[in-house]
Structure formats: C-alpha cells, structure tokens
Design an enzyme around this catalytic site. Structure first.
Site, mmCIF file in Angstrom:
data_model
loop_
_atom_site.group_PDB
_atom_site.id
_atom_site.type_symbol
_atom_site.label_atom_id
_atom_site.label_comp_id
_atom_site.label_asym_id
_atom_site.label_seq_id
_atom_site.Cartn_x
_atom_site.Cartn_y
_atom_site.Cartn_z
ATOM 1 N N ARG A 7 0.835 -1.215 0.000
ATOM 2 C CA ARG A 7 0.000 0.000 0.000
ATOM 3 C C ARG A 7 0.865 1.259 0.000
ATOM 4 O O ARG A 7 0.933 1.978 -0.992
ATOM 5 C CB ARG A 7 -0.942 -0.040 1.224
ATOM 6 C CG ARG A 7 -2.042 1.002 1.196
ATOM 7 C CD ARG A 7 -1.611 2.383 1.665
ATOM 8 N NE ARG A 7 -1.082 2.417 3.015
ATOM 9 C CZ ARG A 7 -0.473 3.483 3.537
ATOM 10 N NH1 ARG A 7 -0.318 4.579 2.839
ATOM 11 N NH2 ARG A 7 0.011 3.435 4.768
ATOM 12 N N CYS A 232 4.198 9.368 0.536
ATOM 13 C CA CYS A 232 2.829 9.828 0.307
ATOM 14 C C CYS A 232 2.862 10.851 -0.830
ATOM 15 O O CYS A 232 3.558 11.858 -0.733
ATOM 16 C CB CYS A 232 2.279 10.446 1.591
ATOM 17 S SG CYS A 232 0.650 11.186 1.377
ATOM 18 N N ASN A 241 9.457 4.078 3.737
ATOM 19 C CA ASN A 241 9.284 3.620 5.121
ATOM 20 C C ASN A 241 10.551 2.922 5.581
ATOM 21 O O ASN A 241 11.372 2.488 4.775
ATOM 22 C CB ASN A 241 8.150 2.586 5.188
ATOM 23 C CG ASN A 241 6.787 3.197 4.995
ATOM 24 O OD1 ASN A 241 6.156 3.620 5.950
ATOM 25 N ND2 ASN A 241 6.340 3.262 3.751
HETATM 26 P P1 HMG Z 1 -12.899 14.123 -2.965
HETATM 27 O O1 HMG Z 1 -12.480 14.463 -4.364
HETATM 28 O O2 HMG Z 1 -13.103 15.223 -2.000
HETATM 29 O O3 HMG Z 1 -14.165 13.157 -2.868
HETATM 30 O O4 HMG Z 1 -11.795 13.108 -2.405
HETATM 31 P P2 HMG Z 1 -15.466 12.964 -3.690
HETATM 32 O O5 HMG Z 1 -16.420 12.307 -2.764
HETATM 33 O O6 HMG Z 1 -15.843 14.266 -4.362
HETATM 34 O O7 HMG Z 1 -15.043 11.886 -4.819
HETATM 35 C C1 HMG Z 1 -14.244 12.200 -5.941
HETATM 36 C C2 HMG Z 1 -14.275 11.005 -6.898
HETATM 37 O O8 HMG Z 1 -13.686 9.876 -6.274
HETATM 38 C C3 HMG Z 1 -15.708 10.584 -7.259
HETATM 39 O O9 HMG Z 1 -15.629 10.003 -8.546
HETATM 40 C C4 HMG Z 1 -16.008 9.492 -6.260
HETATM 41 O O10 HMG Z 1 -16.977 8.572 -6.703
HETATM 42 C C5 HMG Z 1 -14.655 8.816 -6.160
HETATM 43 P P3 HMG Z 1 -16.152 10.828 -9.850
HETATM 44 O O11 HMG Z 1 -17.560 11.170 -9.548
HETATM 45 O O12 HMG Z 1 -15.247 12.043 -9.934
HETATM 46 O O13 HMG Z 1 -15.940 9.837 -10.957
HETATM 47 N N1 HMG Z 1 -14.435 8.178 -4.862
HETATM 48 C C6 HMG Z 1 -14.083 6.899 -4.719
HETATM 49 N N2 HMG Z 1 -13.863 5.910 -5.609
HETATM 50 C C7 HMG Z 1 -13.515 4.708 -5.114
HETATM 51 N N3 HMG Z 1 -13.336 4.454 -3.792
HETATM 52 C C8 HMG Z 1 -13.530 5.427 -2.887
HETATM 53 C C9 HMG Z 1 -13.917 6.698 -3.335
HETATM 54 N N4 HMG Z 1 -14.190 7.859 -2.706
HETATM 55 C C10 HMG Z 1 -14.516 8.756 -3.648
HETATM 56 N N5 HMG Z 1 -13.345 5.176 -1.584
HETATM 57 C C11 HMG Z 1 -11.083 11.322 -0.975
HETATM 58 C C12 HMG Z 1 -11.844 12.640 -1.070
HETATM 59 C C13 HMG Z 1 -10.880 11.008 0.500
HETATM 60 C C14 HMG Z 1 -11.892 10.231 -1.648
HETATM 61 C C15 HMG Z 1 -9.715 11.498 -1.711
HETATM 62 O O14 HMG Z 1 -9.100 12.638 -1.227
HETATM 63 C C16 HMG Z 1 -8.821 10.333 -1.547
HETATM 64 O O15 HMG Z 1 -9.095 9.231 -2.007
HETATM 65 N N6 HMG Z 1 -7.640 10.555 -0.908
HETATM 66 C C17 HMG Z 1 -6.727 9.483 -0.655
HETATM 67 C C18 HMG Z 1 -5.315 10.032 -0.595
HETATM 68 C C19 HMG Z 1 -4.371 8.906 -0.236
HETATM 69 O O16 HMG Z 1 -4.658 7.736 -0.395
HETATM 70 N N7 HMG Z 1 -3.155 9.297 0.266
HETATM 71 C C20 HMG Z 1 -2.154 8.358 0.639
HETATM 72 C C21 HMG Z 1 -2.513 7.526 1.817
HETATM 73 S S1 HMG Z 1 -2.246 8.364 3.365
HETATM 74 C C22 HMG Z 1 -0.580 8.079 3.710
HETATM 75 O O17 HMG Z 1 0.149 7.640 2.881
HETATM 76 C C23 HMG Z 1 -0.060 8.336 5.094
HETATM 77 C C24 HMG Z 1 0.116 7.051 5.906
HETATM 78 O O18 HMG Z 1 1.022 6.173 5.255
HETATM 79 C C25 HMG Z 1 0.671 7.382 7.297
HETATM 80 C C26 HMG Z 1 1.888 8.304 7.257
HETATM 81 O O19 HMG Z 1 2.865 8.000 6.546
HETATM 82 O O20 HMG Z 1 1.837 9.299 7.982
HETATM 83 C C27 HMG Z 1 -1.215 6.320 6.090
HETATM 84 MG MG MG Z 2 3.185 6.293 5.297
#
Ligand code: HMG
Ligand code: MG
Length: 299
Positions: A7, A232, A241
């Site tokens: 992931r 990220c 990581n």
């Molecule tokens: P948004 O654009 O505000 O949301 O995103 P929305 O509800 O307007 O949806 C936009 C589009 O995404 C729509 O599709 C939805 O249907 C679709 P469209 O109508 O444009 O075709 N959609 C989805 N599709 C599939 N599965 C879903 C989903 N949700 C919406 N679950 C949202 C808000 C939260 C969805 C977006 O910002 C997002 O997905 N962000 C994820 C970012 C991410 O994954 N970042 C990396 C992980 S975090 C990390 O790495 C840190 C960590 O490792 C810890 C650390 O290191 O500190 C965990």
């Molecule tokens: Mg991370």
C-alpha cells in the site's frame, strides 16, 4: 510488524505495477509468514491511480488464515469496497496538521472526524479490526512543526470513535530519537502501549533509531515496507518507510522474536525488485543482491 509495502510502497511508485505482479509479490509476503499485510487502498482512483485495482488485488491473492490483510478506507464508499473484498482490518487515516489533511483527503480535520467515525463504526459492526493513522505526527511538509497536543487530540478522538489501534506517522521522516521520546512521553500517558504503533518513514536515516526508542518505551508494533519502499504523493519530500528487511535484521540481533526470519524475506525481495524494475533502498537488500545471499543476524 505491519507490512505496508503493497500500500504505502506502491502508492508512491511512479509506474503503475500490473495487478498480477502485485498479487505475486503479496503472495510471496504471505509465504514468508508476515503476520500483517496492508495489501492496498480503497481510496479514490483519481487520487491514487497506482492502487485503483485494489478490488482485483484482494480477489487474486492467496490468504493464510494466520495473516491479517488490511487496506485503507477513507470514507463509506471505501469501507463498502473493503468489506466486499473481505479485508480482515481497515485503516482510516488523517493528519495532525490541517494543511496536510486538506491536501491528502480534501477536508478539514473537523470535517474528517465524522466521516472516519462512520467508517470505524461500520467496520466494527462487521467485527473488523480498525487502525487509525495519525499522519504528520512529527512534522508537516506544509506547516513544519506540529504541536504534540494536536497529535494527542486527533489520536484520542479516533480512539473515542472506536479505532482499535493508533499508528503514529512520521510521514516525511523528520523525527529524531529525541522527538520520538518527546511525543511518546505525552501520548503514552493517555494511550496504552498495546494500542499504539509507530509508522516511521526513513527520509533522513533515523527510522531504526526512532523504533529503538519506541521499543525501550514499551511500544511493540511497528510498520515497515519491504525494501524500504514508500511515501505519500501528497506529502512533498516523503520517502520510503523503514525497511522490513532492515528492521527484522535489527530485531533478530536484539533477540526479539517478531515471527519472521531474515532469510524468509529473500524471495519477496527478489520478486519485488523484478516487479518495480529498480534497486531498493534497504541496506539488507543491498547485501542480498551484492553478495547473492542475505546475511542472517545473530538470533
Ligand atoms: P474528494 O475528491 O473530496 O471526494 O476526495 P469525492 O467524494 O468528491 O469523490 C471524488 C471522486 O472519487 C468521485 O468520482 C467518487 O466517486 C470517487 P467521480 O464522480 O469524480 O468519478 N471516490 C471513490 N472511488 C472509489 N473508492 C472510494 C472513493 N471515494 C470517492 N473510496 C477522498 C476525497 C478522500 C476520496 C480522496 O481525497 C482520496 O481518495 N484521498 C486518498 C489520498 C491517499 O490515499 N493518500 C495516501 C494515503 S495516506 C498516507 O500515505 C499516510 C500514511 O502512510 C501514514 C503516514 O505515513 O503518515 C497512512
Ligand atoms: Mg506512510
């Protein structure tokens, strides 16, 4: 040990790996006996195209009953997909800093809490374990220093909402051992060690030292990514990581049982290197590929 490579690692690769390669790599991690594997992310494919095939990945992997397979779920849609895929655990995530939270999930911290509460309760209703990542716990790429009170506030609210475990993220790998001790001293007054994990990125080479501090303070769950993959896309400057292979080597040397042996990681490292097509960041993999065999630490 919580393997986050499939992931956190693959979300930060510039190339999108074929689904079959991801499945083959995760199967090799399963065969190696890893107890926890964060296999993908049910986030928006527009935001993280590298993991758009999460449903297919979960449908294709071989599962070992002793291994917990988890995935990120940022909203109700993500939870629905995760449950349909048969996850054993879901991870919700948010940041301790406002700007990273907005850049990463397009909401303020205040707007995020109710969404994650719904995901958490929905998962718990189905008997699924929930982790809550608190990102930027040691520093934010946009705001710099993050107050420990803010980290505590976000973590306690996630626990109130029902998450089983908090994983504190050093998203951009800025923490030193002194920072790790300072933050843990505050958090451990409120959160028991068995509900707290460390998720250290190794941007500046301090991750293993930080983990050692966590260990001496009683923390026993550490996230890592094989080969040191990770980062990220919404945190500029974030790199890999702490590497699972380096962490296992260190734990073996300390006589700490973590359920995996260094040698068991050789095949997954080979599968991974072939799949990503570039060399890996970890020290242990450099030894493996230079000498044709991974050194095994003292046990
Ligand atoms: P948004 O654009 O505000 O949301 O995103 P929305 O509800 O307007 O949806 C936009 C589009 O995404 C729509 O599709 C939805 O249907 C679709 P469209 O109508 O444009 O075709 N959609 C989805 N599709 C599939 N599965 C879903 C989903 N949700 C919406 N679950 C949202 C808000 C939260 C969805 C977006 O910002 C997002 O997905 N962000 C994820 C970012 C991410 O994954 N970042 C990396 C992980 S975090 C990390 O790495 C840190 C960590 O490792 C810890 C650390 O290191 O500190 C965990
Ligand atoms: Mg991370």
């Amino acid at each position: 040990m919580w393997e986050v490579g499939p992931r956190d690692g693959l979300q930060n690769e510039s190339a999108i790996l074929p689904t079959a390669d991801k499945i083959a790599w995760i199967d090799s991690l399963t065969d190696a006996g890893l107890p926890f594997i964060e296999a993908s992310s049910f986030v928006s494919p527009g935001w993280i195209p590298q993991l758009a095939d999460a449903d297919e990945v979960f449908a294709g992997i071989r599962r070992r009953p002793e291994t917990v397979y988890s995935a990120l779920a940022p909203n109700a849609r993500g939870l629905e997909r995760a449950l349909a895929a048969g996850v054993n655990a879901v991870a919700v995530f948010m940041s301790a800093s406002e700007t990273h939270n907005r850049r990463n999930i397009n909401k303020s911290i205040a707007q995020t809490h109710p969404v994650l509460r719904e995901v958490t309760r929905g998962a718990k209703d189905q008997g699924v374990f929930v982790r809550g990542y608190v990102s930027t716990a040691f520093g934010c790429p946009y705001e710099g220093a993050v107050a420990v009170d803010q980290v505590l506030r976000v973590a306690l609210r996630l626990l109130e909402d029902g998450v089983d475990e908090i994983s504190l993220g050093d998203t951009i790998g800025v923490a030193t051992p002194a920072d790790t001790e300072r933050v843990l001293q505050v958090l451990l007054k409120h959160i028991p060690t068995n509900r707290l994990a460390l998720h250290m990125h190794d941007t500046r080479g301090t991750a293993l030292a930080n983990i050692l501090v966590g260990l001496t303070m009683g923390v026993t769950t550490f996230d890592s990514a094989l080969g040191g993959l990770g980062g990220c896309p919404y945190a500029p400057g974030a790199s890999g990581n702490v590497a699972t292979d380096d962490l296992v080597y260190m734990l073996e040397g300390l006589g700490i049982l973590c359920g995996i042996r260094s040698q068991a990681l050789e095949r997954p490292l080979s599968v991974l290197r072939s799949a990503v097509g570039h060399s890996l960041r970890s020290h242990a993999s450099a030894v493996l590929f230079a000498e044709g065999g991974m050194e095994c630490g003292p046990v």
